[in-house]
Design a protein around this motif. Structure first.
Motif, PDB file in Angstrom:
ATOM      1  N   TYR A 122       0.834  -1.209   0.000  1.00 36.14           N
ATOM      2  CA  TYR A 122       0.000   0.000   0.000  1.00 36.14           C
ATOM      3  C   TYR A 122       0.867   1.256   0.000  1.00 36.14           C
ATOM      4  O   TYR A 122       0.580   2.218  -0.735  1.00 36.14           O
ATOM      5  N   HIS A 150     -11.625  -1.929  -1.496  1.00 38.72           N
ATOM      6  CA  HIS A 150     -10.932  -0.649  -1.634  1.00 38.72           C
ATOM      7  C   HIS A 150      -9.417  -0.858  -1.643  1.00 38.72           C
ATOM      8  O   HIS A 150      -8.698  -0.196  -2.401  1.00 38.72           O
ATOM      9  N   TYR A 171      -7.132   0.022  -4.841  1.00 37.31           N
ATOM     10  CA  TYR A 171      -6.099   1.041  -4.658  1.00 37.31           C
ATOM     11  C   TYR A 171      -4.775   0.563  -5.249  1.00 37.31           C
ATOM     12  O   TYR A 171      -4.011   1.346  -5.821  1.00 37.31           O
ATOM     13  N   THR A 188     -10.749   4.985  -0.478  1.00 41.43           N
ATOM     14  CA  THR A 188     -10.469   4.486   0.861  1.00 41.43           C
ATOM     15  C   THR A 188     -11.773   4.137   1.585  1.00 41.43           C
ATOM     16  O   THR A 188     -12.867   4.354   1.061  1.00 41.43           O
ATOM     17  N   GLN A 248      -6.037  -2.715   7.310  1.00 38.01           N
ATOM     18  CA  GLN A 248      -6.378  -1.799   6.226  1.00 38.01           C
ATOM     19  C   GLN A 248      -6.635  -0.389   6.755  1.00 38.01           C
ATOM     20  O   GLN A 248      -6.133   0.595   6.206  1.00 38.01           O
ATOM     21  N   GLU A 303      -4.379   2.969   5.783  1.00 42.21           N
ATOM     22  CA  GLU A 303      -4.995   4.127   5.133  1.00 42.21           C
ATOM     23  C   GLU A 303      -4.794   5.390   5.966  1.00 42.21           C
ATOM     24  O   GLU A 303      -4.481   6.460   5.423  1.00 42.21           O
ATOM     25  N   LYS A 333      -2.755   9.010   5.212  1.00 44.59           N
ATOM     26  CA  LYS A 333      -3.384  10.320   5.390  1.00 44.59           C
ATOM     27  C   LYS A 333      -2.631  11.203   6.382  1.00 44.59           C
ATOM     28  O   LYS A 333      -2.608  12.422   6.243  1.00 44.59           O
TER      29      LYS A 333
END
Length: 512
Positions: free
Chosen positions: A20, A54, A58, A156, A362, A366, A370
């Motif tokens: 990710y 998601h 992604y 997301t 997850q 995410e 951010k």
């Protein structure tokens, strides 16, 4: 600028994080993952949330590309067996309740529903698909729910507007291997070595990870994916771990990998069957089942638990090896300390019920993207990340405690204790309210934790915590539209069962 990230530990948490971060930042951030060839993986998390799509979108990965390589199957929901009485069951599906004249079908079911038919079969289409073992996709790959197909792109969890109708079952080790190949192809450095020492600078921040054969691995940000050991966050940095065992007593599991005798059928759901001192999961993969017993060692020994599990899911198969697991139930007070972020079991775990382990991974990744820091290490970013991660875990804790408190089963010391064990004060108030009216957005746990009001109500109604009477307002509203909607649910369910292939038939096709 933060230029380099070192991830300690592989498995699902490590490789989800590595892939990710590389998808998010590309060549702008160097990512190194170090894992020992000698550390075994837990491998329990083989069921997921529907929001996992998601994550794969992604990364730019199509379901048909990765799912067959991971022994994957579909999960339309969870079937809870024997939580109220032997032989009784209900489904917790990935499906929001329909609304008629401002009230959900669950409200209308309390007013109009056929009490000879269980709530979930009256109010959801998905339960019929589970009963008929249907795939959520047609043979041409199209989804049975219009308008939800297609890639989500770089989206997301926060952008989930519609309820996607299914999640996945898969071999967690196979997913880790698949993501490792994905990440390495995109520039992640993979170091297979034993960690000998964690170095710290004069501030107490992590400066390097010393390995036996590759020397020191230096980085700006370190991610602890070392599982329940918490090698960086707890053992090195002294992070405080908050146990949830006062409200969630299950602290052990024993797992089996069971070949399926019937190779032409698959259940498109996870099963959670109440047992004497906990519950037993069944997770159908393409060619086998994953089974396990989650229990409290206050009420049963590991040997007794293994015997009960074998009798339930694999009688006569004493040759199948059992994997015994000690679980650390709770979360860190802070899962981000200094320049170290814990992801996965090193951060939090609240037992496998409702398949939240991979969801926590997850969500943490995410939020890390951010709130990714720079050279200033603004403490506000760290505090906000910690706040959001803690809220998600605490919300799931409340939701899981609800399962045990609302269940009507009281036939063993374990289930009797579940009725009187401590529970969070806020949950006590929610359950008291649920005895009068169904819960809504204002009365479930107020922070993001992955579960919507329909989930809270589905569990309460399915387990037997039913409001004493329907809402009085419904006596003053013409029920014709609600009756028509119940009929549409039955018609839609029948049409989908007739049109969709079986779960095994569709998966066999994409597996070639």
């Amino acid at each position: 600028m933060i230029r380099s990230v070192v991830i300690v530990g592989g498995g699902t948490a490590g490789w989800m994080t590595a892939s990710y971060l590389k998808a998010a930042f590309g060549e702008r951030v160097d990512v190194t993952l170090v894992e020992s060839a000698q550390v075994s993986r837990i491998g329990v998390g083989e069921a997921t949330f529907s929001t996992l799509r998601h994550f794969f979108d992604y990364l730019g990965l199509d379901e048909a590309e990765w799912l067959p390589k991971c022994a994957g199957g579909y999960k339309l929901g969870i079937r809870f067996e024997n939580w109220s009485a032997p032989g009784e069951y209900f489904y917790h599906p990935f499906e929001r309740l329909r609304v008629v004249d401002g009230f959900s079908l669950a409200d209308w079911w309390l007013r109009l529903g056929d009490r000879n038919r269980p709530f979930d079969r009256e109010c959801f289409v998905t339960t019929a698909l589970c009963e008929a073992k249907r795939s959520p996709r047609m043979m041409d790959g199209s989804l049975f729910v219009a308008g939800l197909d297609g890639s989500l792109g770089r989206s997301t969890l926060a952008e989930q507007r519609a309820q996607f109708p299914y999640a996945y079952h898969f071999d967690a080790d196979a997913v880790a291997r698949f993501l490792a190949d994905y990440a390495v192809e995109r520039g992640v450095r993979h170091v297979i070595d034993n960690v000998a020492h964690i170095g710290q600078d004069e501030r107490g921040w992590i400066s390097h990870v010393r390995t036996e054969a590759h020397g020191d691995l230096t980085g700006d940000l370190f991610v602890d994916c070392t599982g329940f050991r918490g090698l960086l966050i707890n053992q090195t940095l002294g992070g405080e771990f908050i146990s949830f065992q006062d409200v969630l007593p299950n602290n052990r599991a024993v797992a089996l990998r069971v070949p399926r005798d019937e190779v032409t059928e698959m259940n498109p759901y996870t099963t959670a069957a109440a047992a004497s001192a906990g519950w037993i999961w069944t997770i159908p993969l393409f060619r086998r089942n994953g089974n396990g017993y989650v229990y409290s060692d206050e009420f049963i020994t590991p040997e007794q638990a293994e015997r009960e599990l074998r009798e339930a899911v694999a009688p006569g198969r004493d040759d199948l090896p059992a994997n015994h697991i000690r679980m650390r139930i709770g979360r860190n007070q802070e899962s981000w300390i200094n320049n170290c972020v814990a992801v996965g079991l090193s951060s939090a775990f609240v037992e496998p019920l409702e398949s939240t382990g991979i969801f926590f991974i997850q969500h943490a990744i995410e939020q890390l993207v951010k709130y990714f820091p720079d050279e200033r290490w603004d403490p506000t970013l760290r505090r906000e990340w910690n706040r959001r991660v803690a809220h998600a875990v605490d919300g799931v804790k409340e939701f899981l405690v609800l399962h045990y408190r609302s269940a009507r089963r009281e036939d063993t010391p374990y289930w009797k204790e579940a009725k009187v064990r401590t529970m969070p004060d806020a949950l006590a108030a929610r359950l008291e309210l649920a005895g009068s009216v169904l819960l809504d957005e204002e009365t479930v746990y107020p922070h993001f934790h992955g579960f919507e009001p329909y989930s809270w109500n589905t569990m309460n109604l399915g387990l037997g915590n039913v409001p004493a009477a329907p809402r009085p307002a419904l006596e003053h509203i013409d029920p014709a539209a609600a009756r028509a909607e119940f009929a549409r649910v039955r018609a839609d369910a029948a049409a989908m069962v007739a049109a969709l292939p079986s779960c095994y038939e569709y998966l066999a096709a994409i597996n070639g």
